[in-house]
Scaffold this motif. Structure first.
Motif, PDB file in Angstrom:
ATOM      1  N   ALA B  72      -6.277   2.646  -5.642  1.00 38.73           N
ATOM      2  CA  ALA B  72      -5.571   1.742  -4.725  1.00 38.73           C
ATOM      3  C   ALA B  72      -5.731   0.295  -5.198  1.00 38.73           C
ATOM      4  O   ALA B  72      -4.798  -0.505  -5.117  1.00 38.73           O
ATOM      5  CB  ALA B  72      -6.107   1.903  -3.307  1.00 38.73           C
ATOM      6  N   LEU B  73      -6.909  -0.019  -5.730  1.00 36.56           N
ATOM      7  CA  LEU B  73      -7.151  -1.362  -6.257  1.00 36.56           C
ATOM      8  C   LEU B  73      -6.221  -1.649  -7.440  1.00 36.56           C
ATOM      9  O   LEU B  73      -5.632  -2.734  -7.537  1.00 36.56           O
ATOM     10  CB  LEU B  73      -8.615  -1.464  -6.692  1.00 36.56           C
ATOM     11  N   GLY B  74      -6.077  -0.667  -8.335  1.00 36.47           N
ATOM     12  CA  GLY B  74      -5.169  -0.815  -9.467  1.00 36.47           C
ATOM     13  C   GLY B  74      -3.735  -1.023  -9.001  1.00 36.47           C
ATOM     14  O   GLY B  74      -3.022  -1.898  -9.497  1.00 36.47           O
ATOM     15  N   ARG B  75      -3.332  -0.231  -8.010  1.00 37.31           N
ATOM     16  CA  ARG B  75      -1.967  -0.385  -7.484  1.00 37.31           C
ATOM     17  C   ARG B  75      -1.795  -1.772  -6.884  1.00 37.31           C
ATOM     18  O   ARG B  75      -0.798  -2.449  -7.123  1.00 37.31           O
ATOM     19  CB  ARG B  75      -1.692   0.673  -6.411  1.00 37.31           C
ATOM     20  N   GLY B 116      -3.718   3.693 -11.272  1.00 30.62           N
ATOM     21  CA  GLY B 116      -3.076   2.870 -10.243  1.00 30.62           C
ATOM     22  C   GLY B 116      -2.066   1.898 -10.851  1.00 30.62           C
ATOM     23  O   GLY B 116      -0.953   1.745 -10.343  1.00 30.62           O
ATOM     24  N   PHE B 117      -2.458   1.255 -11.963  1.00 34.82           N
ATOM     25  CA  PHE B 117      -1.508   0.350 -12.646  1.00 34.82           C
ATOM     26  C   PHE B 117      -0.238   1.114 -13.018  1.00 34.82           C
ATOM     27  O   PHE B 117       0.881   0.656 -12.792  1.00 34.82           O
ATOM     28  CB  PHE B 117      -2.102  -0.220 -13.948  1.00 34.82           C
ATOM     29  N   LEU B 118      -0.444   2.297 -13.627  1.00 29.86           N
ATOM     30  CA  LEU B 118       0.706   3.059 -14.145  1.00 29.86           C
ATOM     31  C   LEU B 118       1.582   3.598 -13.012  1.00 29.86           C
ATOM     32  O   LEU B 118       2.798   3.692 -13.167  1.00 29.86           O
ATOM     33  CB  LEU B 118       0.222   4.205 -15.043  1.00 29.86           C
ATOM     34  N   MET B 119       0.972   3.922 -11.865  1.00 29.54           N
ATOM     35  CA  MET B 119       1.775   4.389 -10.724  1.00 29.54           C
ATOM     36  C   MET B 119       2.799   3.339 -10.328  1.00 29.54           C
ATOM     37  O   MET B 119       3.888   3.661  -9.867  1.00 29.54           O
ATOM     38  CB  MET B 119       0.876   4.680  -9.523  1.00 29.54           C
TER      39      MET B 119
END
Lengths: 341, 341
Positions: B72-75, B116-119
């Motif tokens: 969630a943090l990455g997103r 998360g970044f890639l999502m």
């Protein structure tokens, strides 16, 4: 009383930074929207590829704030990034600066840091087009993203070295780490400010103009900067190109300052030349017959020393150091591995 | 035993990240050189302008690691940046990720963060083309630079609002801060994971597709995202455009979840809607006669709520809130000013 960030707040600080950039920076052609909107916008020139890199300096890890004044720190942080663009054969154009700052940081220090950024950018007519500032509790950090450009088809990669290539290096790798060690050993580090090794640590030079000239000449094959240290970065070339290398110990460049320091403190200066360091020299490879051409190309933009230090070999050889007696020693790249203890 | 970064070192971690990006990311056209050299290289399309933005999340400041799982943090970190590109009328293409990590960070957490970044990037066929990892002693941070593109001449600025314009906003600003407050008040924050306000805080939405569609339509004048909060960002539009604004309290969007929470805890939900928050909605202005066109343009890409919340006025009016009884109240933008205490 010294004015600190919490006196004027984030928006106050941003205003001060914008004013400084407007007054002391340069307008780079191609910027449609600069600082002050949700994102910056740039139009790009035909016939060029854009280069993008980012590198971060963390207080206590990459610099000791009591040994490096804010302007030198700003220069260092920008130089590190300019070096990466140069090592691809490009020149810098646009920077985004992301700062993590403690609330008690003096405003004057932040302004000095920006002056340091601009000292490195202005000669290229490159400019700061964005960024942000964030409060941190414990340490300051500087993360810079730098956008540059290179002529299409002229990029210099790590992966294109070939067996038989000559290996060349600019300047004197290892000086910065020797300078840092000198400062750390001293009870009065300020007394050594003008020592050439300390200057190499405090204000390292990038070789972007040299890298760009070499790339344009078409004579070189692989290129990298020495941000991880001579051996570690030669190791990156070897790994990416699927080759090995041999270095001739006596041909490694050794500055007079490092030779003297090593004599006084009785260490092998060549170990320092090959070690992890904070210099930003270039390593590149080319066919042996192209060495003279490359020397003259670089001489047209700079008087930096160019040393031919060895040859690219088969991968199975790994990296060997040829000693003065003809014996070989396997030298394993270590490089900056920040997390292993 | 949990594998942590110091077990595999910086280069080990970088290898793992590269593998994950290669296997789970998408190749974006235009990337000449991706991850793994001194800089990434991109070729750019004719007829487009490049957009560049960077934003940083610092642990303890922008997120509490025990309330936000790494994915969630990455997103969140990527969404914040995608939102800035969207607020200029563009779409994201290339990301550079700079991480400051403590040596005891579990590898699995770093990998979850990248997932998360890639999502967030994959749906746009956008990709990670560079970055770096740095050891920190005390707190983790994530600094992302995002490059996007917008059709030439279609950029949406903060500075082009005009007196008489309608002011519109997407979604429900203020939900994220209400969700954070709910978590901070609770003895067992994990129990509230599925609460809509907590979800608004944990995985905020950007409105880049909506922003891009509005920009292409040519019907809007000024645009900004609500990263500083509804009032603070409307304040930025007013300042940059040299105008004022009046907001109609009853027309501010209020989600059912926020209405209920406000009822239970007896606060005025409209104060939260206007306050500093971590939502990434869009505020934009247009001539009143273009409101229906803009609504239908957005409806073609998204079912997000669009609320018309007021009018742009003369600068001298500053920002006024019109109350249900017809009285006006001056509402001063505050926004996220991280350094003032």
């Amino acid at each position: 009383m010294t004015e600190i960030i919490s006196d004027i707040g984030e928006f106050g600080l941003i205003d001060r930074i914008h004013t400084l950039i407007r007054e002391e920076g340069i307008e780079t052609p191609g910027v449609t929207i600069g600082i002050g909107d949700d994102a910056a916008a740039i139009k790009h020139r035909e016939g060029y590829e854009l280069l993008v890199t980012c590198d971060c300096l963390v207080e206590g890890r990459h610099y000791l704030s009591d040994l490096l004044d804010p302007q030198a720190l700003g220069r260092r942080a920008m130089t590190v990034n300019i070096s990466d663009i140069g090592a691809m054969g490009g020149l810098p154009l646009y920077a985004l600066v992301s700062l993590g700052l403690k609330a008690d940081t003096p405003i004057a220090d932040v302004e000095s840091m920006y002056r340091g950024f601009l000292m490195e950018l202005n000669p290229f007519k490159a400019s700061i087009i964005g960024g942000n500032v964030t409060k941190t509790e414990s340490v300051n950090f500087i993360d810079i993203t730098l956008v540059g450009e290179a002529e299409q088809g002229k990029l210099m990669l790590r992966s294109s070295a070939e067996v038989g290539d000559a290996i060349l290096v600019t300047g004197y790798p290892g000086q910065a780490v020797a300078g840092l060690q000198l400062l750390q050993r001293s009870d009065r580090p300020q007394d050594h400010k003008d020592h050439p090794l300390v200057q190499a640590y405090n204000t390292p030079k990038h070789r972007a103009r040299e890298g760009h000239a070499v790339a344009l000449s078409g004579h070189a094959k692989a290129m990298i900067d020495t941000s991880d240290g001579l051996l570690a970065d030669l190791g990156h070339i070897c790994e990416e190109s699927g080759v090995g290398a041999e270095l001739i110990k006596e041909q490694l460049p050794l500055s007079e300052a490092l030779r003297q320091e090593a004599g006084q403190r009785e260490f092998d200066p060549y170990d320092v030349v090959m070690s992890d360091s904070d210099d930003y020299e270039l390593i590149f490879t080319c066919s042996p017959e192209n060495v003279p051409d490359i020397r003259s190309v670089i001489a047209s933009v700079s008087d930096v020393l160019i040393s031919e230090i060895g040859r690219i070999t088969q991968a199975a050889e790994k990296i060997q150091l040829i000693l003065p007696d003809g014996n070989k020693r396997l030298v394993t790249p270590s490089g900056w591995d920040h997390f292993k203890t």
